[in-house]
Design a protein around this motif. Structure first.
Motif, PDB file in Angstrom:
ATOM      1  N   THR A 111       0.954   1.442   2.331  1.00  0.00           N
ATOM      2  CA  THR A 111       0.027   1.679   3.431  1.00  0.00           C
ATOM      3  C   THR A 111      -0.537   0.387   4.013  1.00  0.00           C
ATOM      4  O   THR A 111      -1.302   0.421   4.960  1.00  0.00           O
ATOM      5  CB  THR A 111      -1.148   2.547   2.947  1.00  0.00           C
ATOM      6  OG1 THR A 111      -1.803   1.885   1.858  1.00  0.00           O
ATOM      7  CG2 THR A 111      -0.659   3.917   2.485  1.00  0.00           C
ATOM      8  N   ILE A 112      -0.152  -0.767   3.461  1.00  0.00           N
ATOM      9  CA  ILE A 112      -0.667  -2.053   3.910  1.00  0.00           C
ATOM     10  C   ILE A 112       0.419  -2.804   4.662  1.00  0.00           C
ATOM     11  O   ILE A 112       1.590  -2.803   4.259  1.00  0.00           O
ATOM     12  CB  ILE A 112      -1.161  -2.894   2.719  1.00  0.00           C
ATOM     13  CG1 ILE A 112      -2.208  -2.125   1.926  1.00  0.00           C
ATOM     14  CG2 ILE A 112      -1.734  -4.219   3.189  1.00  0.00           C
ATOM     15  CD1 ILE A 112      -2.672  -2.838   0.683  1.00  0.00           C
ATOM     16  N   ALA A 113       0.050  -3.452   5.756  1.00  0.00           N
ATOM     17  CA  ALA A 113       1.009  -4.239   6.523  1.00  0.00           C
ATOM     18  C   ALA A 113       1.630  -5.312   5.649  1.00  0.00           C
ATOM     19  O   ALA A 113       1.011  -5.827   4.713  1.00  0.00           O
ATOM     20  CB  ALA A 113       0.312  -4.864   7.729  1.00  0.00           C
ATOM     21  N   ALA A 114       2.887  -5.662   5.936  1.00  0.00           N
ATOM     22  CA  ALA A 114       3.614  -6.670   5.172  1.00  0.00           C
ATOM     23  C   ALA A 114       4.556  -7.413   6.106  1.00  0.00           C
ATOM     24  O   ALA A 114       4.762  -7.009   7.253  1.00  0.00           O
ATOM     25  CB  ALA A 114       4.391  -6.023   4.026  1.00  0.00           C
ATOM     26  N   GLY A 115       5.121  -8.517   5.605  1.00  0.00           N
ATOM     27  CA  GLY A 115       6.040  -9.292   6.416  1.00  0.00           C
ATOM     28  C   GLY A 115       5.342 -10.188   7.421  1.00  0.00           C
ATOM     29  O   GLY A 115       5.786 -10.354   8.551  1.00  0.00           O
TER      30      GLY A 115
END
Length: 289
Positions: A111-115
């Motif tokens: 559920t957390i932004a990545a990249g």
């Protein structure tokens, strides 16, 4: 109020909300937000509602409990080495209210932004999104916390931080804030912990590490007719020491301090049902620099 007042996970700096190594990143442009599917939903945080003295005393009491729990979790661990190593960022040519316009993130890890991008903008975007997760209602839920911690922290800190979070947010603590052992509010009640970053600032940056300050506001408390922890507004700054690892920015340590806070104007507080409904109906943002 925020989840804790003296939180700093694992640095060697003096513990506490103002100095520990687990806390927000500075730049010269204003934070922008991007909705998760291009929709039009968004979070709006109002001014602190007016309260009678009894409600204020109860709210302050819960803040003290949260501070104590975070302080306990922050004891020991970590060298906070990424906090001050590296160059101090120079002021950019654009004004402080200008967004970068660069795509902030490539995907999501759960559920957390990545990249996040391997630059100062990417570090600021990462810090903003991690600040939201670290002061969320889900971080108090053991099942969700076991998913969130590996998504937020560098791999070698995960086991240590999971144990410290478990100790800080134990059953006795959850009882005191009106949650069961799974971090869930009683029937008819809604626990609220929703944070909105207002801006970010980089205080140190290298290709391997960054220190970011995130200025935040949010709404925190329990919505319900019989709640002894009414939902209120708070302003705080979180400082996060980040490390570039596994092709992404991850948190090595963080801390939190009060303010800067604006002057609050008198405003009629919404009732518990309206607050609970808003939390259920309005989705969150992915934050970008």
């Amino acid at each position: 109020m925020s989840q804790g007042d003296e939180r700093g996970y694992g640095g060697n700096e003096p513990g506490g909300r103002t100095e520990d190594a687990y806390s927000t990143l500075g730049g010269t442009r204003q934070t922008r937000t991007r909705l998760p599917g291009g929709g039009e939903d968004g979070d709006g945080y109002g001014r602190r509602p007016t309260r009678n003295s009894r409600s204020l005393i109860m709210a302050v009491g819960v803040v003290v409990l949260l501070i104590a729990a975070i302080a306990f979790a922050n004891q020991g661990g970590g060298d906070g080495s990424s906090g001050d190593n590296g160059k101090k960022p120079e002021a950019a040519g654009a004004g402080p209210t200008a967004a970068t316009g660069t795509k902030p993130v490539q995907g999501k890890n759960g559920t957390i932004a990545a990249g996040f991008a391997h630059d100062e903008q990417g570090a600021q975007s990462a810090a903003a999104n991690y600040a939201v997760a670290l002061v969320s209602a889900e971080i108090l839920q053991p099942d969700r916390r076991s998913e969130l911690v590996p998504q937020i922290f560098v791999a070698e800190r995960v086991s240590e931080l999971e144990a410290r979070f478990d100790q800080a947010y134990n059953k006795a603590f959850l009882d005191k804030v009106g949650l069961d052992e799974k971090g869930i509010a009683a029937p008819g009640m809604t626990y609220v912990s929703r944070t909105a970053p207002v801006g970010t600032k980089t205080t140190a940056y290298t290709d391997a590490s960054a220190t970011v300050e995130v200025w935040c506001t949010g709404v925190f408390g329990t919505a319900g007719v019989s709640s002894t922890n009414p939902v209120s507004n708070d302003w705080f700054t979180m400082t996060l020491a980040l490390r570039w690892t596994g092709d992404d920015w991850k948190v090595d340590s963080f801390s939190q301090k009060d303010g800067p806070a604006p002057v609050h104007t008198d405003r009629t507080a919404s009732d518990a049902d309206e607050i609970a409904k808003a939390v259920e109906e309005y989705g969150g943002f992915t934050y970008a620099r």
